[in-house]
Design a protein around this motif. Sequence first.
Motif, mmCIF file in Angstrom:
data_model
loop_
_atom_site.group_PDB
_atom_site.id
_atom_site.type_symbol
_atom_site.label_atom_id
_atom_site.label_comp_id
_atom_site.label_asym_id
_atom_site.label_seq_id
_atom_site.Cartn_x
_atom_site.Cartn_y
_atom_site.Cartn_z
ATOM 1 N N UNK A 274 58.670 68.682 104.335
ATOM 2 C CA UNK A 274 59.236 70.014 104.537
ATOM 3 C C UNK A 274 59.444 70.230 106.040
ATOM 4 N N UNK A 275 60.567 70.852 106.413
ATOM 5 C CA UNK A 275 60.905 70.986 107.842
ATOM 6 C C UNK A 275 59.791 71.553 108.712
ATOM 7 N N UNK A 276 59.066 72.549 108.237
ATOM 8 C CA UNK A 276 58.034 73.165 109.074
ATOM 9 C C UNK A 276 56.817 72.261 109.290
ATOM 10 N N UNK A 277 56.714 71.164 108.550
ATOM 11 C CA UNK A 277 55.596 70.232 108.698
ATOM 12 C C UNK A 277 55.999 68.928 109.397
ATOM 13 N N UNK A 278 57.234 68.822 109.817
ATOM 14 C CA UNK A 278 57.705 67.612 110.499
ATOM 15 C C UNK A 278 57.132 67.522 111.907
ATOM 16 N N UNK A 279 57.058 66.301 112.407
ATOM 17 C CA UNK A 279 56.574 66.079 113.764
ATOM 18 C C UNK A 279 55.066 66.112 113.905
ATOM 19 N N UNK A 280 54.348 66.085 112.795
ATOM 20 C CA UNK A 280 52.882 66.139 112.847
ATOM 21 C C UNK A 280 52.236 64.828 112.408
ATOM 22 N N UNK A 281 53.063 63.822 112.112
ATOM 23 C CA UNK A 281 52.525 62.518 111.726
ATOM 24 C C UNK A 281 52.365 62.304 110.233
ATOM 25 N N UNK A 282 52.750 63.280 109.427
ATOM 26 C CA UNK A 282 52.572 63.155 107.973
ATOM 27 C C UNK A 282 53.450 62.030 107.427
ATOM 28 N N UNK A 283 54.727 62.018 107.791
ATOM 29 C CA UNK A 283 55.636 60.976 107.278
ATOM 30 C C UNK A 283 55.171 59.594 107.735
ATOM 31 N N UNK A 284 54.736 59.479 108.960
ATOM 32 C CA UNK A 284 54.242 58.191 109.475
ATOM 33 C C UNK A 284 53.025 57.730 108.663
ATOM 34 N N UNK A 285 52.121 58.646 108.372
ATOM 35 C CA UNK A 285 50.929 58.295 107.582
ATOM 36 C C UNK A 285 51.311 57.904 106.155
ATOM 37 N N UNK A 286 52.238 58.647 105.557
ATOM 38 C CA UNK A 286 52.703 58.285 104.209
ATOM 39 C C UNK A 286 53.337 56.902 104.227
ATOM 40 N N UNK A 287 54.165 56.654 105.235
ATOM 41 C CA UNK A 287 54.854 55.379 105.342
ATOM 42 C C UNK A 287 53.861 54.243 105.560
ATOM 43 N N UNK A 288 52.862 54.466 106.385
ATOM 44 C CA UNK A 288 51.841 53.444 106.622
ATOM 45 C C UNK A 288 51.093 53.131 105.329
ATOM 46 N N UNK A 289 50.771 54.134 104.558
ATOM 47 C CA UNK A 289 50.069 53.918 103.295
ATOM 48 C C UNK A 289 50.968 53.177 102.310
ATOM 49 N N UNK A 290 52.212 53.550 102.260
ATOM 50 C CA UNK A 290 53.181 52.901 101.379
ATOM 51 C C UNK A 290 53.332 51.420 101.742
ATOM 52 N N UNK A 291 53.462 51.103 103.025
ATOM 53 C CA UNK A 291 53.621 49.705 103.422
ATOM 54 C C UNK A 291 52.327 48.916 103.226
ATOM 55 N N UNK A 292 51.175 49.557 103.420
ATOM 56 C CA UNK A 292 49.897 48.900 103.137
ATOM 57 C C UNK A 292 49.825 48.512 101.668
ATOM 58 N N UNK A 293 50.193 49.431 100.799
ATOM 59 C CA UNK A 293 50.169 49.185 99.361
ATOM 60 C C UNK A 293 51.161 48.071 98.998
ATOM 61 N N UNK A 294 52.345 48.081 99.616
ATOM 62 C CA UNK A 294 53.348 47.044 99.345
ATOM 63 C C UNK A 294 52.798 45.663 99.714
ATOM 64 N N UNK A 295 52.113 45.561 100.848
ATOM 65 C CA UNK A 295 51.502 44.285 101.237
ATOM 66 C C UNK A 295 50.472 43.860 100.206
ATOM 67 N N UNK A 296 49.676 44.826 99.756
ATOM 68 C CA UNK A 296 48.647 44.551 98.754
ATOM 69 C C UNK A 296 49.272 44.007 97.460
ATOM 70 N N UNK A 297 50.433 44.523 97.090
ATOM 71 C CA UNK A 297 51.126 44.052 95.889
ATOM 72 C C UNK A 297 51.748 42.664 96.084
ATOM 73 N N UNK A 298 51.939 42.255 97.330
ATOM 74 C CA UNK A 298 52.592 40.985 97.613
ATOM 75 C C UNK A 298 54.093 41.098 97.750
ATOM 76 N N UNK A 299 54.571 42.283 98.102
ATOM 77 C CA UNK A 299 56.006 42.520 98.269
ATOM 78 C C UNK A 299 56.513 41.698 99.455
#
Length: 159
Positions: free
Chosen positions: A100-125
Amino acid sequence: MHAGWSIRKASVEDVDELIRLRLALLRSTRGVEKLKDEESLVEATRRYFARSVPEGSFHAWVGVAEGRVVACSGLLPFGRPPMPDTLASLEAYILNMYTEPEWRGRGIARALFAELTRFARELGVGRLLLHATADGRPLYEQMGFKPNPTSMEWTPSGE
């Protein structure tokens, strides 16, 4: 927990929030207030998430702040034959990255993306793919993504 927000893997209980944020993303990328046949889109999306989230064919994470979901991300794994640049037969498409626009720039998307890529590595993507908005492109480039000029698209309706 970071500066008043946290992230977690989404569950079937988050379907309404995933839909709400997906609609916000689609509206913003199309520059419209209401999408074509939005009611049908909502119901089709509800059926998709209600099936795919519990069965694990679609993985989602949410950012939570002030007791409500303010961001989301998604990962759609798929199998394919190995390619010369990756012998892994599992790839994944990243979608539904939205804050959501009012929550941008606080690192939330970066943290979500980091978790997503961590999980992808775990799956063997072996490869992650995505379509980037102008707002999202800097984050993806910082995370090591590079443009792929070979993608084209076809739809049966011709639209």
